[in-house]
Design an enzyme around this catalytic site. Structure first.
Site, PDB file in Angstrom:
ATOM      1  N   HIS A 413       0.811  -1.208   0.000  1.00 39.64           N
ATOM      2  CA  HIS A 413       0.000   0.000   0.000  1.00 39.64           C
ATOM      3  C   HIS A 413       0.853   1.272   0.000  1.00 39.64           C
ATOM      4  O   HIS A 413       0.365   2.366  -0.252  1.00 39.64           O
ATOM      5  CB  HIS A 413      -0.955  -0.002   1.208  1.00 39.64           C
ATOM      6  CG  HIS A 413      -2.298   0.580   0.923  1.00 39.64           C
ATOM      7  ND1 HIS A 413      -2.477   1.720   0.150  1.00 39.64           N
ATOM      8  CD2 HIS A 413      -3.563   0.183   1.274  1.00 39.64           C
ATOM      9  CE1 HIS A 413      -3.749   2.005   0.072  1.00 39.64           C
ATOM     10  NE2 HIS A 413      -4.447   1.071   0.734  1.00 39.64           N
ATOM     11  N   ASP A 417      -2.398   2.266  -4.522  1.00 41.26           N
ATOM     12  CA  ASP A 417      -3.661   2.189  -3.793  1.00 41.26           C
ATOM     13  C   ASP A 417      -4.597   1.187  -4.454  1.00 41.26           C
ATOM     14  O   ASP A 417      -4.294   0.636  -5.510  1.00 41.26           O
ATOM     15  CB  ASP A 417      -4.318   3.574  -3.760  1.00 41.26           C
ATOM     16  CG  ASP A 417      -3.376   4.602  -3.165  1.00 41.26           C
ATOM     17  OD1 ASP A 417      -2.638   4.240  -2.211  1.00 41.26           O
ATOM     18  OD2 ASP A 417      -3.337   5.743  -3.674  1.00 41.26           O
TER      19      ASP A 417
END
Lengths: 439, 326
Positions: A413, A417
Site C-alpha cells: 500500500h 492504492d
C-alpha cells in the site's frame, strides 16, 4: 618418573588447597600446560606442569589441603611403571588413611554416645584465653558462649545454633527457655518454608497443566530460517492489502484444451496462462512491477515472474525471466524445468534471484481465497485459488454453469492504492476472459 | 491418723523396740529420772527399770565406749549424747573403734549400736550447744548417718536403725522435738538410704535435711504464689544416701538448691552438688547448683545473730527466685 609437588606460590604460603585437577590420571600433559588449580587463602592459581608426560598417579584429591613441597602426583612415560618405592609409599599412606578413618569413626561414636561437654569452638577459645595474645583474648572473651548445660544439651538435640541465641539468664546466660524459644522459631521458619514450597509445587503443577506438552522441537535452520526471516521482514515492513475477484474462465478453458490438442507432447497449464496474462497486465500497469527502496519506488523494465513452489523443507520462488516476451510454450518449458529441479533440490541461485512479481497457486488444493505475504522486496503477489463451476447469469438473463477462477491480488500500500490494483485486475480479467491475446 | 510430736515418735520407737527385744537398752546422761535433756526418754525408766535405762556420769567417751562394748557382745544399745557438740568427746570410740570393728575383725564382730544426738541451733544455747556436725560422720566409712525431719520418719528410721547391725549416728533436731505429725501406732520400718519426696514440683528441686525440710516447705508455699513450683527431696539418710531420687528430680527441674543448717564449707550440700555435677543430671542443669548453709562462724548467743547464722525461710525463697530468674 617426575614428582608433582604442591608449589610454594607466595612467601608466606604454607599449605594449598587443591581446588580442581584439570587432568585425569592417564591424560597426557605438556610442559607449561595447566595441570591443576590451587587455592591459597587469597587466590586460586593454575599450576602448570613442569614436564612432558602422562599423569600417572594423583595422590592428593580435590578439596585436600596439602603442605607446600609435598608430592601430590607423578608424571611419567606412557608405559612407565610406578616404582615400588612409590607404591610402598602409597600403601603406607593408604594404611595411615585407614587408621585415620578409623580414628575419626571412633571419635564420632564417642561424640554421639557421650555428650561432649565442650564443643570444638569452646576448646579453641579456651586455648586462646590461656596462651593467646592480648587482643585475641579480648576477642575470645566476647565470643565465648555462655549457656547452661541443659541449654547446651537441648541445643545439640534440637540442632539450635547457640551462637545465634540471645541468653536471658543471669549475665546473659543462655538457658533452657531461650533454646526452646529459638527452636520454636526455627520450626516456625521451617513450617513457613514448607508452606512456601507447597505453594511452589502447586504452582508448578498448574504451570505444567497449562503448558502444552512438547512433541518435538525443530531448530529453525536452513531454508526455514530464511523463509522465517524474509516473511517476517515483509509482513513487518510492508503494509499489505488484498483485492479478490472471481473470473469466468470458460474461454480460457477452451483455449487451453485447443492448444494442448495442437501441440504434441507438451502441456500448457493454467499456471502458464496466468503467468503470461499477469506479465501482460504488468506491462500495462508497471507500477505493480516495482520495489520501494529508501523513499523511492523503483519500477522495473524487466518483468520477471516468480512462481512460489513448494519443496520438501519449505518454499522457493524460481523465476521465469521476461515472461511478457515469452510464448506460452516457452513459459511451459521453463516452468516444467524449474518445478522439476525444485523437486530435486537442484535449483541454482540464479534460478531463484531477480523476480519482480510473484504468483502463488493453491488451487490444486481446493483453496478458494487466501492472502499471501508479498515476496519481499516486491510490490505485489497474485494468489490463485481453485477453479469451480458456478451458476452465472449471462447478458440475456439465462443462468449457466461456468468455470470460475478465484484470484487475489496482494499489494504494497505504500507503493499504490486500491484503485490501481482494481484496474490491474480488470485488465487481467479481460485477458483471461478473452484469451486470444495470449497466443 | 493420730498426731504426735517428733519427741514422742522417738520415744514410741524406743519403747516398742525395748518391749520387743530385751537386748535393746538405753544409756546416756539424765535419761532416767530426768527423762532426757529434751524429755525424749521421759517415763521409760518407770517401764523398763534402771538396768535398761542407764544414767551415766558426764563422760561421752564412756557412754560411747560402754555402748560399743555392749554391742560387740550381743546387746543393742541406744546411746544418747545430750548435745551433738559433745560427740567430740566420744569421737575416738565412734570413729576409731565402732566404725572399724566389723572390718578389722573380718566381719566376725558386729556393732549394732545407735548414737542418738540432738543437733542444731535456735534455742539460744550458743556456740558449744548448737552445732550440726553430720558431715564429719558421713566422712567415716563404717558409720551410717540418719537425719529425720518428721515424726513419721523419726519413728520408722529409728526402728530400722535399732535393727541394723552397724553403728548409726541418729541425728535429731532440737527445734523439731515439739513439731507434730501423723504417726502410726504400730511398729514400722523406713529403709535406710531411701530419700523421700516431701513435695512434688516442676521448676526447682530443693534437697533439704532435718529442720531445713520444714523451712523449704514453708518457702515453697510462698514461692507457689509467684507461680514457682518446688520439688523437695529429703534424703533422710545421709550415709548411705539416695542419689537416684535426687538425680531424677534434678533432671526434671533443671535447677537445684541444697540446703542444710551446718556450715556451708565442707557441708553435706557440697557432696550433693558434686554428686549432681558428676552425674547424668549435669546435662539437665539450667543454672548453677546452689548451696545454702550456715555461715562459717560459731553460732552466736545473741538470738538475732543466731537466726541469721543459719538459713531461714526467706533465704530459701530468695535463693529460689535468684535461680528461677524471671
Amino acid at each position: 618418573m617426575y614428582e608433582v609437588i604442591m608449589p610454594k606460590l607466595g612467601m608466606t604460603m604454607e599449605k594449598g588447597l587443591i581446588e580442581r585437577w584439570l587432568k585425569k590420571e592417564g591424560d597426557y600433559v605438556e610442559k607449561g600446560e595447566p595441570l591443576l588449580e590451587v587455592m591459597t587463602d587469597k587466590v586460586t592459581i593454575e599450576v602448570e606442569s613442569f614436564h612432558n608426560g602422562y599423569l600417572k598417579k594423583i595422590l592428593a584429591k580435590e578439596g585436600e589441603e596439602i603442605p607446600v613441597t609435598e608430592v601430590i602426583a607423578y608424571i611419567g612415560e606412557k608405559d612407565e611403571k610406578i616404582s615400588e618405592e612409590i607404591i610402598k609409599g602409597m600403601i603406607k599412606e593408604k594404611g595411615e588413611e585407614k587408621i585415620e578413618i578409623k580414628r575419626r569413626e571412633e571419635e564420632k561414636v564417642l561424640i554421639e554416645e557421650k555428650p561432649k561437654y565442650k564443643v570444638e569452638e569452646e576448646i579453641q577459645i579456651e586455648k586462646i584465653l590461656k596462651y593467646g595474645k592480648e587482643e585475641e583474648i579480648e576477642k575470645a572473651k566476647v565470643k565465648k558462649i555462655l549457656a547452661s548445660p541443659l541449654a547446651k544439651r537441648l541445643a545439640r538435640q534440637m540442632k539450635v545454633d547457640l551462637s545465634k541465641v540471645t541468653g536471658t539468664g543471669p549475665g546473659g546466660r543462655i538457658v533452657k527457655a531461650d533454646v526452646l524459644k529459638a527452636a520454636k522459631e526455627v520450626k516456625m521458619r521451617e513450617a513457613e518454608i514448607k508452606e512456601k514450597e507447597k505453594i511452589e509445587i502447586e504452582r508448578e503443577i498448574i504451570k505444567k497443566r497449562i503448558t502444552p506438552e512438547i512433541l518435538e522441537t525443530i531448530p529453525l535452520k536452513g531454508i526455514r530460517k530464511t523463509i522465517a526471516e524474509r516473511m517476517y521482514k515483509s509482513i513487518s515492513e510492508i503494509p499489505h492489502f488484498t483485492l479478490y475477484v472471481e473470473i469466468d474462465i470458460s474461454n480460457l478453458e477452451s483455449l487451453k484444451d485447443k492448444l494442448n490438442k495442437e501441440i504434441e507432447g507438451k502441456k500448457i497449464s493454467y499456471t502458464d496462462l496466468i503467468v503470461k496474462a499477469t506479465a501482460l497486465s504488468l506491462e500495462k500497469y508497471p507500477i505493480l512491477n516495482s520495489t520501494l527502496k529508501d523513499d523511492k519506488v523503483i519500477i522495473f523494465k524487466d518483468i520477471n515472474v516468480g512462481l512460489a513452489t513448494s519443496m520438501k523443507d519449505g518454499l522457493i520462488v524460481p523465476v521465469i525471466f521476461n515472461a511478457n516476451k515469452l510464448s506460452l510454450e516457452e513459459i511451459a518449458d521453463k516452468r516444467v524445468d524449474l518445478v522439476n529441479r525444485a523437486g530435486e533440490n537442484k535449483l541454482e541461485l540464479d534460478d531463484v534471484s531477480g523476480s519482480t512479481f510473484t504468483i502463488t497457486n493453491l488451487g490444486m488444493f481446493e483453496i478458494d481465497y487466501f492472502s499471501p505475504i508479498i515476496n519481499f522486496p516486491e510490490a505485489g503477489i497474485l494468489s490463485v485459488g481453485a477453479i469451480t463451476k458456478k451458476p452465472i447469469v449471462d447478458k440475456e438473463g439465462k443462468i449457466t454453469a461456468e468455470p470460475m477462477m478465484k484470484l487475489g491480488l496482494t499489494l504494497d500500500h505504500r507503493v499504490l492504492d486500491g484503485v490501481t490494483g482494481a484496474k490491474f485486475l480488470q485488465y487481467l480479467r479481460k485477458i483471461l476472459q478473452e484469451p486470444n491475446k495470449l497466443v | 491418723m493420730r498426731e504426735i510430736t517428733y519427741a514422742e515418735a522417738i520415744r514410741e520407737a524406743l519403747r516398742q523396740e525395748m518391749r520387743k527385744d530385751k537386748n535393746v537398752f538405753l544409756i546416756g546422761e539424765d535419761l532416767g529420772i530426768y527423762g532426757g535433756a529434751f524429755g525424749v526418754t521421759y517415763g521409760l525408766l518407770d517401764e523398763f527399770g534402771e538396768e535398761r535405762v542407764r544414767d551415766t556420769p558426764i563422760s561421752e567417751a564412756a557412754i560411747a565406749g560402754a555402748a560399743l562394748g555392749a554391742a560387740i557382745t550381743g546387746m543393742r544399745p541406744v546411746a544418747e549424747i545430750m548435745f551433738m557438740d559433745f560427740t567430740t568427746i566420744a569421737m575416738e570410740q565412734i570413729v576409731n573403734q565402732a566404725a572399724k570393728i566389723k572390718f578389722m575383725f573380718g566381719g566376725k564382730a558386729k556393732v549394732p549400736m545407735v548414737v542418738r544426738t540432738p543437733a542444731g541451733s535456735g534455742t539460744g544455747a550458743a556456740a558449744q550447744h548448737s552445732q550440726s556436725l553430720e558431715a564429719w560422720f558421713t566422712h567415716v566409712p563404717g558409720l551410717k548417718v540418719v537425719m529425720p525431719s518428721t515424726p513419721y520418719d523419726a519413728k520408722g528410721l529409728l526402728i530400722s536403725s535399732i535393727r541394723d547391725n552397724n553403728p548409726i549416728i541418729f541425728i535429731e533436731h532440737k527445734l523439731l522435738y515439739k513439731t507434730t505429725g501423723e504417726v502410726p501406732e504400730e511398729e514400722y520400718e523406713i529403709p535406710l538410704g531411701v530419700a523421700d519426696i516431701k513435695r512434688k514440683g516442676e521448676d526447682l528441686t530443693i534437697v533439704a535435711t532435718s529442720i531445713m525440710v520444714q523451712r523449704a516447705i514453708s518457702a515453697s508455699k510462698e514461692l507457689e504464689k509467684d507461680g514457682i513450683s518446688v520439688e523437695i527431696v529429703d534424703p533422710r539418710t545421709l550415709k548411705p544416701y539416695d542419689k537416684k531420687t535426687i538425680i531424677e528430680s534434678v533432671k526434671k527441674t533443671g535447677k537445684v538448691i541444697a540446703v542444710h543448717e551446718a556450715c556451708k564449707t565442707g557441708g553435706f550440700g557440697a557432696e550433693i552438688a558434686a554428686m549432681i555435677s558428676e552425674s547424668e543430671a549435669f546435662d539437665y542443669l539450667d543454672a548453677p547448683i546452689k548451696r545454702l548453709g550456715g555461715l562459717d562462724i560459731p553460732i552466736p548467743y545473741n538470738r538475732n545473730l543466731e537466726r541469721h547464722a543459719v538459713p531461714q525461710v526467706e533465704d530459701i525463697i530468695n535463693a529460689a527466685k535468684e535461680l528461677i530468674y524471671r
